[in-house]
Write a protein that holds these residues in place. Structure first.
Motif, mmCIF file in Angstrom:
data_model
loop_
_atom_site.group_PDB
_atom_site.id
_atom_site.type_symbol
_atom_site.label_atom_id
_atom_site.label_comp_id
_atom_site.label_asym_id
_atom_site.label_seq_id
_atom_site.Cartn_x
_atom_site.Cartn_y
_atom_site.Cartn_z
ATOM 1 N N CYS A 98 0.284 -9.483 -4.918
ATOM 2 C CA CYS A 98 -0.073 -9.970 -3.593
ATOM 3 C C CYS A 98 -1.111 -11.092 -4.072
ATOM 4 C CB CYS A 98 -1.140 -8.718 -3.189
ATOM 5 S SG CYS A 98 -2.102 -9.070 -1.853
ATOM 6 N N GLN A 152 -4.761 -10.598 -3.680
ATOM 7 C CA GLN A 152 -5.181 -10.101 -4.858
ATOM 8 C C GLN A 152 -5.511 -10.916 -6.029
ATOM 9 O OE1 GLN A 152 -3.367 -7.843 -8.020
ATOM 10 N NE2 GLN A 152 -4.265 -5.924 -7.304
ATOM 11 N N CYS A 177 -0.551 -2.225 -0.219
ATOM 12 C CA CYS A 177 -2.011 -1.989 -0.393
ATOM 13 C C CYS A 177 -2.369 -0.559 -0.653
ATOM 14 C CB CYS A 177 -2.624 -2.209 0.971
ATOM 15 S SG CYS A 177 -2.340 -3.860 1.674
ATOM 16 N N CYS A 181 -3.223 -0.601 -4.384
ATOM 17 C CA CYS A 181 -4.086 -1.696 -4.763
ATOM 18 C C CYS A 181 -5.494 -1.261 -5.067
ATOM 19 C CB CYS A 181 -4.135 -2.723 -3.519
ATOM 20 S SG CYS A 181 -5.184 -4.265 -4.000
ATOM 21 N N CYS A 193 -10.764 -5.642 -0.369
ATOM 22 C CA CYS A 193 -10.070 -6.480 0.584
ATOM 23 C C CYS A 193 -10.208 -5.881 2.117
ATOM 24 C CB CYS A 193 -8.785 -6.514 -0.011
ATOM 25 S SG CYS A 193 -7.444 -7.039 1.088
HETATM 26 S S1 SF4 Z 1 -5.268 -4.319 -0.216
HETATM 27 FE FE1 SF4 Z 1 -5.515 -6.432 -0.077
HETATM 28 S S2 SF4 Z 1 -5.461 -7.332 -2.075
HETATM 29 FE FE2 SF4 Z 1 -4.520 -5.531 -2.212
HETATM 30 S S3 SF4 Z 1 -2.486 -5.557 -1.761
HETATM 31 FE FE3 SF4 Z 1 -3.328 -5.250 0.190
HETATM 32 S S4 SF4 Z 1 -3.638 -7.454 0.962
HETATM 33 FE FE4 SF4 Z 1 -3.503 -7.636 -1.279
#
Ligand code: SF4
Length: 216
Positions: free
Chosen positions: A25, A28, A185, A188, A194
């Motif tokens: 991502c 990220q 996400c 993640c 985020c």
């Molecule tokens: S939570 Fe945010 S940083 Fe993580 S994959 Fe999703 S958009 Fe990307």
């Protein structure tokens, strides 16, 4: 082989892991490598401890295989620095050894290529440092306790070069892209920092309003 990325000063080098983050991502990657945000959850702690254990081991020899742990890597062409968890050197003949990188991951094999891209970047560093070709490597997944052999073919190499080039551009821009909430996400480690659902909606509304203001 020609590489698209050819960075200049050493200060512009980025971490090898940034490619894996970028391929997973873009946001990220930016949160970690621009904003220096890192969240230690139970899962990332497990992963970190696994890597530390691997890196703390001494080098060893097993028959015709020599094993190096935590080997420092760099690529001037791709502008990368980092470490390989494990590099096995397989004896080819009396005077030569074939490097074979092995990356350790806590989870299980993923649908996307982000782990393979990180492994391929390690192999490309080894090729440049040792002036040899590294056609294969492996990823060891902690959850399945299985080693997945990976062929480092031209398609994966192009993906890796592309990820290196784009990760450089992103990090040097200093701009973190807005979140887009997707299936990834859920796995993640930065989901709390985020806030993809909340901020994602706000940036959609912002973009809509900006379009309205600009439209004739
Ligand atoms: S939570 Fe945010 S940083 Fe993580 S994959 Fe999703 S958009 Fe990307």
């Amino acid at each position: 082989m020609t590489y698209k990325t050819n960075v200049g000063p050493e200060d512009d080098f980025i971490m090898l892991s940034a490619l894996q983050h970028y391929a997973f991502c873009e946001r990220q990657c930016a949160l970690i490598h621009i904003e220096q945000i890192w969240s230690e959850s139970g899962l990332t702690a497990e992963g970190r401890i696994m890597h530390e254990r691997v890196h703390d081991q001494d080098r060893e020899s097993r028959g015709n295989v020599r094993i190096e742990y935590g080997l420092p890597l760099r690529s001037l062409k791709l502008g990368l620095v980092g470490k390989a968890d494990v590099v096995e050197f397989h004896r080819v003949d009396k005077n030569s050894w074939q490097p074979f990188p092995v990356e350790y991951k806590r989870g299980k094999p993923k649908v996307d290529h982000c782990d393979k891209i990180q492994l391929c970047a390690q192999a490309m560093c080894l090729e440049e440092m040792l002036n040899v070709s590294v056609p294969e490597g492996a990823i060891f997944y902690g959850r399945t306790r299985r080693r997945l052999d990976v062929s480092l073919d031209e398609t994966l190499r192009r993906e890796t070069e592309d990820a290196a080039e784009k990760a450089h551009q992103l990090i040097s821009s200093g701009k973190t892209p807005p979140p887009v909430y997707e299936k990834r996400c859920k796995s993640c480690s930065l989901i709390r920092e985020c806030l993809p659902k909340t901020i994602g909606k706000k940036s959609l509304v912002k973009r809509y309003l900006e379009r309205m203001v600009k439209s004739p």
